[in-house]
Design a protein around this motif. Structure first.
Motif, PDB file in Angstrom:
ATOM      1  N   ALA A  46     -60.429 -28.673 -52.223  1.00  0.00           N
ATOM      2  CA  ALA A  46     -59.784 -28.374 -50.942  1.00  0.00           C
ATOM      3  C   ALA A  46     -58.265 -28.455 -51.060  1.00  0.00           C
ATOM      4  N   ALA A  47     -57.762 -29.449 -51.798  1.00  0.00           N
ATOM      5  CA  ALA A  47     -56.320 -29.636 -51.956  1.00  0.00           C
ATOM      6  C   ALA A  47     -55.694 -28.472 -52.709  1.00  0.00           C
ATOM      7  N   VAL A  48     -56.270 -28.133 -53.860  1.00  0.00           N
ATOM      8  CA  VAL A  48     -55.724 -27.051 -54.675  1.00  0.00           C
ATOM      9  C   VAL A  48     -55.927 -25.704 -53.982  1.00  0.00           C
ATOM     10  N   GLY A  49     -57.087 -25.519 -53.336  1.00  0.00           N
ATOM     11  CA  GLY A  49     -57.345 -24.269 -52.634  1.00  0.00           C
ATOM     12  C   GLY A  49     -56.345 -24.023 -51.512  1.00  0.00           C
ATOM     13  N   SER A  50     -56.029 -25.064 -50.767  1.00  0.00           N
ATOM     14  CA  SER A  50     -55.052 -24.920 -49.680  1.00  0.00           C
ATOM     15  C   SER A  50     -53.660 -24.639 -50.231  1.00  0.00           C
ATOM     16  N   THR A  51     -53.287 -25.381 -51.276  1.00  0.00           N
ATOM     17  CA  THR A  51     -51.964 -25.213 -51.872  1.00  0.00           C
ATOM     18  C   THR A  51     -51.803 -23.834 -52.499  1.00  0.00           C
ATOM     19  N   ASN A  52     -52.876 -23.302 -53.032  1.00  0.00           N
ATOM     20  CA  ASN A  52     -52.817 -21.994 -53.697  1.00  0.00           C
ATOM     21  C   ASN A  52     -52.461 -20.885 -52.724  1.00  0.00           C
ATOM     22  N   LEU A 118     -49.147 -26.976 -44.284  1.00  0.00           N
ATOM     23  CA  LEU A 118     -50.566 -26.777 -44.603  1.00  0.00           C
ATOM     24  C   LEU A 118     -51.456 -27.852 -43.980  1.00  0.00           C
ATOM     25  N   HIS A 119     -50.836 -28.836 -43.315  1.00  0.00           N
ATOM     26  CA  HIS A 119     -51.567 -29.922 -42.651  1.00  0.00           C
ATOM     27  C   HIS A 119     -52.426 -30.728 -43.634  1.00  0.00           C
ATOM     28  N   LEU A 120     -51.897 -30.968 -44.821  1.00  0.00           N
ATOM     29  CA  LEU A 120     -52.637 -31.739 -45.818  1.00  0.00           C
ATOM     30  C   LEU A 120     -52.406 -33.233 -45.606  1.00  0.00           C
ATOM     31  N   THR A 121     -53.468 -34.004 -45.738  1.00  0.00           N
ATOM     32  CA  THR A 121     -53.351 -35.456 -45.635  1.00  0.00           C
ATOM     33  C   THR A 121     -52.653 -36.005 -46.867  1.00  0.00           C
ATOM     34  N   PHE A 122     -52.285 -37.289 -46.825  1.00  0.00           N
ATOM     35  CA  PHE A 122     -51.568 -37.894 -47.947  1.00  0.00           C
ATOM     36  C   PHE A 122     -52.399 -37.830 -49.231  1.00  0.00           C
TER      37      PHE A 122
END
Length: 455
Positions: A46-52, A118-122
């Motif tokens: 989820a982290a890498v997919g969002s950042t991509n 991207l509203h990513l958590t810490f």
């Protein structure tokens, strides 16, 4: 009228199959990364997919230059003006390089702002940081690769980018195997290892593309071209490229909005979207391939002044595209549960993803219609209509409709997929109506006149 070019004598399928394999291989880089990262955790995916998404958005920003140069190059080649085609390519490469450097610098300087958007958590930020810094920080290389591939395709050399994509995949796969898991005494680097192998393979692939472009087209790009370009040529590139790429940028911004909505619906929803979109992209590339092949051939025909041949080519491409898209969609829909099982053992994700691909049986023919006609219109120079229609459909149907069905009617991803299907068919039918009206012909005549006057 100019003598027919070798590109015009080839069928769309002849040009499309190398593009299809190339696009599959390029998308496989992300698929390989996703598959290997999934062995760490769904949260890492989820982290890498969002950042991509930042990398994809940047690539879309390179689109105006690559698309504009490709269209103009096909016009000049169709008119037997290779010198003019090379002049177009040099100006596009200069602009792509500078734009890539600026975007890379912004990524390196403002990672916190990107994560916030991207509203990513810490926890997700910590996982995504090395991927953003390395892969996002070298986007200037990707910018050059986009331009080099456009030059090769416009000249009819669609197999060369395919070969480079294959080499890039092999390097990425090997690098991931070594650095993600720490084989042969190397450190186990996790997401950092995937990021390193992705960047190294990108650098090597770019070097190979430079060699192939010079070998196949005679294109020469020297250091002096970095700081000097022809404003008039650059203006022509942007006049075609900006409106043409606007549709892609508009769609991606809409998709980012949908991703943010999925994030608010929970981790499983976001993970399902991330996994499923990888499979969808593997199907979507066929529409992209037949669309790009159509654009190349129609562009050469416009440069040669053969308007009626361009009209016949559009309908041939549509027929081929739809004949292949339907069985391909059925095959992928049947295989989806097994494909998703390679990534995750979460039954909710697998079940939802399988339902989405069933909806894809209706979605994909609409996508073929949209992509083929849009690329043909772009090749004729009739691009402002595309830019007028796209935002209304994408934001009015895909985004607003998706939000309504997902949140208000509580259909979740199913509702979003229904809205995406309606959007593709709406745009496809409107674009085809535009083509049938014949209004594109005046743009085609003007494009031919511009090349003739400059030549």
């Amino acid at each position: 009228m100019s003598a027919p070019s070798s590109v015009m004598s080839r069928g769309a399928l002849h040009l499309a199959w190398p593009i299809l394999i190339e696009q599959l291989l390029r998308l496989s880089v992300g698929l390989i990364d996703t598959f290997m990262i999934s062995h760490i955790s769904d949260q890492a995916v989820a982290a890498v997919g969002s950042t991509n998404q930042i990398n994809v958005l940047a690539i879309l920003l390179f689109g105006p230059l690559a698309i504009g140069s490709s269209i103009l190059t096909t016009h000049h080649l169709g008119a037997n003006d290779p010198a003019g085609a090379n002049r177009i390519a040099r100006n596009a490469m200069t602009a792509c390089t500078w734009l890539g450097l600026i975007i890379s610098a912004l990524v390196l300087l403002f990672p916190g702002d990107i994560f916030a958007a991207l509203h990513l958590t810490f926890d997700l930020r910590e996982l995504a940081y090395p991927f953003l810094m390395l892969v996002g920080g070298t986007l200037f290389i990707e910018a050059q690769m986009q331009c080099l591939c456009a030059i090769l395709r416009a000249n009819g050399h669609t197999k060369a980018p395919m070969i480079v994509a294959l080499a890039q995949n092999i390097l990425t796969l090997g690098g991931n195997y070594l650095l993600l898991y720490g084989h042969f005494g190397l450190p186990e680097l996790g997401v950092l290892g995937v990021s390193i192998s992705t960047v190294v393979s990108r650098i090597i692939a770019c070097c190979i593309l430079w060699f192939l472009v010079k070998r196949h087209t005679g294109f020469v790009f020297e250091f002096k071209h970095i700081v000097s370009f022809d404003p008039r040529t650059f203006k022509r590139i942007l006049q075609l490229g900006l409106p043409a790429a606007g549709e892609g940028i508009c769609w991606f911004l809409g998709y980012m909005t949908i991703t943010a909505l999925c994030a608010s619906l929970g981790g499983n929803t976001l993970a399902t979207l991330t996994y499923t979109i990888q499979i969808v992209l593997m199907v979507m590339v066929y529409s992209i391939a037949i669309g790009l092949a159509t654009e190349i051939i129609v562009g050469h025909m416009i440069g040669a002044g053969d308007i009626e041949a361009a009209n016949r080519q559009l309908h041939r491409s549509l027929k081929i595209g739809l004949m292949i898209a339907v069985p391909m969609s059925i095959t992928v829909a049947c295989a989806t549960p097994f494909l998703l099982a390679l990534f995750t053992d979460n039954p909710e994700i697998i079940s939802t993803g399988a339902k989405l691909m069933l909806i894809g049986l209706i979605l994909e023919p609409g996508r073929v219609l949209n992509f083929v006609v849009v690329n043909a219109l772009r090749a004729t120079g009739d691009i402002r209509y595309i830019l007028l229609v796209a935002p209304l459909s994408i934001w009015g149907i895909m985004v607003l409709g998706g939000w309504t069905l997902a949140a208000h009617f509580e259909l979740g991803l199913i509702g979003i997929w229904i809205a995406m299907t309606l959007d593709e068919w709406c745009r496809g039918l409107l674009m085809y109506r535009r083509w049938r009206s014949g209004q594109w012909k005046q743009h085609a005549h003007q494009a031919r006149l511009d090349v003739t006057l400059e030549y």
